[in-house]
Write a protein that holds these residues in place. Sequence first.
Motif, PDB file in Angstrom:
ATOM      1  N   THR A  49      10.616 -16.126   8.414  1.00 55.44           N
ATOM      2  CA  THR A  49       9.114 -16.210   8.690  1.00 55.44           C
ATOM      3  C   THR A  49       8.689 -14.814   8.603  1.00 55.44           C
ATOM      4  O   THR A  49       7.579 -14.452   8.146  1.00 55.44           O
ATOM      5  CB  THR A  49       8.936 -16.852  10.113  1.00 55.44           C
ATOM      6  N   VAL A  50       9.298 -14.029   9.385  1.00 54.37           N
ATOM      7  CA  VAL A  50       8.978 -12.366   9.295  1.00 54.37           C
ATOM      8  C   VAL A  50       9.001 -11.996   7.835  1.00 54.37           C
ATOM      9  O   VAL A  50       7.919 -11.359   7.363  1.00 54.37           O
ATOM     10  CB  VAL A  50       9.710 -11.638  10.441  1.00 54.37           C
ATOM     11  N   ALA A  51      10.204 -12.197   7.120  1.00 50.95           N
ATOM     12  CA  ALA A  51      10.333 -11.636   5.787  1.00 50.95           C
ATOM     13  C   ALA A  51       9.190 -12.517   4.765  1.00 50.95           C
ATOM     14  O   ALA A  51       8.474 -11.576   3.938  1.00 50.95           O
ATOM     15  CB  ALA A  51      11.658 -12.098   5.369  1.00 50.95           C
ATOM     16  N   ALA A  52       8.912 -13.627   5.175  1.00 50.38           N
ATOM     17  CA  ALA A  52       7.865 -14.142   4.488  1.00 50.38           C
ATOM     18  C   ALA A  52       6.334 -13.658   4.547  1.00 50.38           C
ATOM     19  O   ALA A  52       5.755 -13.307   3.854  1.00 50.38           O
ATOM     20  CB  ALA A  52       7.701 -15.836   4.468  1.00 50.38           C
ATOM     21  N   LYS A  53       6.241 -13.181   5.976  1.00 48.15           N
ATOM     22  CA  LYS A  53       4.764 -12.579   6.355  1.00 48.15           C
ATOM     23  C   LYS A  53       4.932 -11.199   5.516  1.00 48.15           C
ATOM     24  O   LYS A  53       3.795 -10.837   5.069  1.00 48.15           O
ATOM     25  CB  LYS A  53       4.575 -12.594   7.801  1.00 48.15           C
ATOM     26  N   VAL A  54       5.965 -10.358   5.648  1.00 49.62           N
ATOM     27  CA  VAL A  54       6.046  -9.110   4.797  1.00 49.62           C
ATOM     28  C   VAL A  54       5.797  -9.190   3.621  1.00 49.62           C
ATOM     29  O   VAL A  54       5.026  -8.433   3.255  1.00 49.62           O
ATOM     30  CB  VAL A  54       7.304  -8.547   5.339  1.00 49.62           C
ATOM     31  N   HIS A  55       6.454 -10.250   2.946  1.00 46.63           N
ATOM     32  CA  HIS A  55       6.261 -10.372   1.385  1.00 46.63           C
ATOM     33  C   HIS A  55       4.711 -10.784   1.223  1.00 46.63           C
ATOM     34  O   HIS A  55       4.235 -10.142   0.084  1.00 46.63           O
ATOM     35  CB  HIS A  55       7.078 -11.609   1.022  1.00 46.63           C
ATOM     36  N   THR A  56       4.022 -11.742   2.026  1.00 49.09           N
ATOM     37  CA  THR A  56       2.655 -11.903   1.765  1.00 49.09           C
ATOM     38  C   THR A  56       1.926 -10.607   1.721  1.00 49.09           C
ATOM     39  O   THR A  56       1.057 -10.155   1.127  1.00 49.09           O
ATOM     40  CB  THR A  56       2.117 -12.977   3.143  1.00 49.09           C
ATOM     41  N   VAL A  57       2.169  -9.558   2.796  1.00 50.18           N
ATOM     42  CA  VAL A  57       1.419  -8.597   2.893  1.00 50.18           C
ATOM     43  C   VAL A  57       1.467  -7.529   1.833  1.00 50.18           C
ATOM     44  O   VAL A  57       0.786  -7.215   1.322  1.00 50.18           O
ATOM     45  CB  VAL A  57       1.829  -7.751   4.375  1.00 50.18           C
ATOM     46  N   GLY A  58       2.868  -7.622   1.425  1.00 51.97           N
ATOM     47  CA  GLY A  58       3.274  -6.676   0.165  1.00 51.97           C
ATOM     48  C   GLY A  58       2.362  -7.465  -1.233  1.00 51.97           C
ATOM     49  O   GLY A  58       2.109  -6.658  -1.900  1.00 51.97           O
ATOM     50  N   VAL A  59       2.374  -8.545  -1.103  1.00 51.38           N
ATOM     51  CA  VAL A  59       1.719  -9.318  -2.176  1.00 51.38           C
ATOM     52  C   VAL A  59       0.110  -8.897  -2.305  1.00 51.38           C
ATOM     53  O   VAL A  59      -0.390  -8.273  -3.137  1.00 51.38           O
ATOM     54  CB  VAL A  59       1.717 -10.638  -2.373  1.00 51.38           C
ATOM     55  N   LYS A  60      -0.377  -8.923  -1.104  1.00 51.25           N
ATOM     56  CA  LYS A  60      -1.847  -8.552  -1.125  1.00 51.25           C
ATOM     57  C   LYS A  60      -1.977  -6.951  -1.272  1.00 51.25           C
ATOM     58  O   LYS A  60      -2.996  -6.540  -1.744  1.00 51.25           O
ATOM     59  CB  LYS A  60      -2.418  -8.811   0.622  1.00 51.25           C
ATOM     60  N   VAL A  61      -1.120  -6.367  -0.818  1.00 48.98           N
ATOM     61  CA  VAL A  61      -1.088  -4.684  -0.974  1.00 48.98           C
ATOM     62  C   VAL A  61      -1.366  -4.387  -2.650  1.00 48.98           C
ATOM     63  O   VAL A  61      -1.938  -3.701  -3.161  1.00 48.98           O
ATOM     64  CB  VAL A  61      -0.077  -3.879  -0.349  1.00 48.98           C
ATOM     65  N   HIS A  62      -0.359  -5.279  -3.168  1.00 51.83           N
ATOM     66  CA  HIS A  62      -0.102  -4.993  -4.669  1.00 51.83           C
ATOM     67  C   HIS A  62      -1.499  -5.664  -5.328  1.00 51.83           C
ATOM     68  O   HIS A  62      -2.155  -5.042  -6.174  1.00 51.83           O
ATOM     69  CB  HIS A  62       0.918  -5.834  -5.265  1.00 51.83           C
ATOM     70  N   THR A  63      -1.897  -6.609  -4.806  1.00 50.46           N
ATOM     71  CA  THR A  63      -3.314  -7.363  -5.483  1.00 50.46           C
ATOM     72  C   THR A  63      -4.339  -6.073  -5.231  1.00 50.46           C
ATOM     73  O   THR A  63      -5.133  -5.879  -6.257  1.00 50.46           O
ATOM     74  CB  THR A  63      -3.597  -8.563  -4.839  1.00 50.46           C
ATOM     75  N   VAL A  64      -4.552  -5.712  -4.184  1.00 51.40           N
ATOM     76  CA  VAL A  64      -5.693  -4.356  -3.953  1.00 51.40           C
ATOM     77  C   VAL A  64      -5.295  -3.332  -4.964  1.00 51.40           C
ATOM     78  O   VAL A  64      -6.109  -2.797  -5.508  1.00 51.40           O
ATOM     79  CB  VAL A  64      -5.560  -4.067  -2.578  1.00 51.40           C
ATOM     80  N   ARG A  65      -3.750  -3.055  -4.982  1.00 54.07           N
ATOM     81  CA  ARG A  65      -3.719  -1.760  -5.947  1.00 54.07           C
ATOM     82  C   ARG A  65      -3.911  -2.095  -7.405  1.00 54.07           C
ATOM     83  O   ARG A  65      -4.525  -1.315  -8.007  1.00 54.07           O
ATOM     84  CB  ARG A  65      -2.228  -1.225  -5.934  1.00 54.07           C
ATOM     85  N   VAL A  66      -3.756  -3.236  -7.779  1.00 50.92           N
ATOM     86  CA  VAL A  66      -4.128  -3.886  -9.158  1.00 50.92           C
ATOM     87  C   VAL A  66      -5.630  -3.826  -9.265  1.00 50.92           C
ATOM     88  O   VAL A  66      -6.253  -3.064 -10.405  1.00 50.92           O
ATOM     89  CB  VAL A  66      -3.790  -5.265  -9.488  1.00 50.92           C
ATOM     90  N   LYS A  67      -6.423  -4.437  -8.291  1.00 54.65           N
ATOM     91  CA  LYS A  67      -7.728  -4.069  -8.283  1.00 54.65           C
ATOM     92  C   LYS A  67      -8.276  -2.811  -8.575  1.00 54.65           C
ATOM     93  O   LYS A  67      -9.062  -2.473  -9.118  1.00 54.65           O
ATOM     94  CB  LYS A  67      -8.426  -4.920  -6.966  1.00 54.65           C
ATOM     95  N   VAL A  68      -7.876  -1.877  -7.435  1.00 50.62           N
ATOM     96  CA  VAL A  68      -8.156  -0.421  -7.741  1.00 50.62           C
ATOM     97  C   VAL A  68      -8.067   0.203  -9.117  1.00 50.62           C
ATOM     98  O   VAL A  68      -8.879   0.859  -9.670  1.00 50.62           O
ATOM     99  CB  VAL A  68      -7.327   0.214  -6.685  1.00 50.62           C
ATOM    100  N   HIS A  69      -6.637  -0.243  -9.525  1.00 47.05           N
ATOM    101  CA  HIS A  69      -6.460   0.234 -11.081  1.00 47.05           C
ATOM    102  C   HIS A  69      -7.336  -0.077 -12.120  1.00 47.05           C
ATOM    103  O   HIS A  69      -7.879   0.311 -12.890  1.00 47.05           O
ATOM    104  CB  HIS A  69      -4.947  -0.211 -11.468  1.00 47.05           C
ATOM    105  N   THR A  70      -7.865  -1.500 -11.937  1.00 46.12           N
ATOM    106  CA  THR A  70      -8.939  -2.175 -12.960  1.00 46.12           C
ATOM    107  C   THR A  70     -10.041  -1.371 -12.843  1.00 46.12           C
ATOM    108  O   THR A  70     -10.513  -0.847 -13.821  1.00 46.12           O
ATOM    109  CB  THR A  70      -8.766  -3.522 -12.501  1.00 46.12           C
ATOM    110  N   VAL A  71     -10.538  -1.122 -11.593  1.00 43.99           N
ATOM    111  CA  VAL A  71     -11.746  -0.258 -11.369  1.00 43.99           C
ATOM    112  C   VAL A  71     -11.647   1.037 -12.256  1.00 43.99           C
ATOM    113  O   VAL A  71     -12.467   1.554 -12.872  1.00 43.99           O
ATOM    114  CB  VAL A  71     -12.087  -0.202 -10.048  1.00 43.99           C
ATOM    115  N   ARG A  72     -10.467   1.791 -11.743  1.00 48.43           N
ATOM    116  CA  ARG A  72     -10.277   3.097 -12.199  1.00 48.43           C
ATOM    117  C   ARG A  72     -10.094   2.961 -13.943  1.00 48.43           C
ATOM    118  O   ARG A  72     -11.056   3.871 -14.676  1.00 48.43           O
ATOM    119  CB  ARG A  72      -9.073   3.476 -11.951  1.00 48.43           C
ATOM    120  N   VAL A  73      -9.684   2.070 -14.559  1.00 50.14           N
ATOM    121  CA  VAL A  73      -9.753   1.739 -16.056  1.00 50.14           C
ATOM    122  C   VAL A  73     -11.147   1.548 -16.485  1.00 50.14           C
ATOM    123  O   VAL A  73     -11.599   2.222 -17.356  1.00 50.14           O
ATOM    124  CB  VAL A  73      -8.685   0.490 -16.407  1.00 50.14           C
ATOM    125  N   LYS A  74     -11.857   0.904 -15.933  1.00 51.65           N
ATOM    126  CA  LYS A  74     -13.280   0.601 -16.045  1.00 51.65           C
ATOM    127  C   LYS A  74     -13.978   1.864 -16.113  1.00 51.65           C
ATOM    128  O   LYS A  74     -15.026   1.980 -16.990  1.00 51.65           O
ATOM    129  CB  LYS A  74     -14.059  -0.407 -15.148  1.00 51.65           C
TER     130      LYS A  74
END
Length: 90
Positions: free
Chosen positions: A18-43
Amino acid sequence: MVWTFTLIVHTVGVKVHTVAAKVHTVGVKVHTVRVKVHTVRVKVHTVGVKVRTVRVKVHTVGVKVHTVGVKVHTVAAKVHTVAVKVHTIF
């Protein structure tokens, strides 16, 4: 006894998972934010490139206008030279 030990190990395993799943979820959210930031930078970069393209085009037009001005000035100078010669003759 063995059954109790097995249950405890299983419970600990589930909690770790369960802890590992929560850590993974946080990692996915961080990755999503990083992708969004990258998209804004590209724009932003794309807008910058477009602005630069427009500036280059405006500069090119300015150079062409300047070239025409120089040619007009050259013709005016030649007309002036002819006028001076005519004035000198008469």
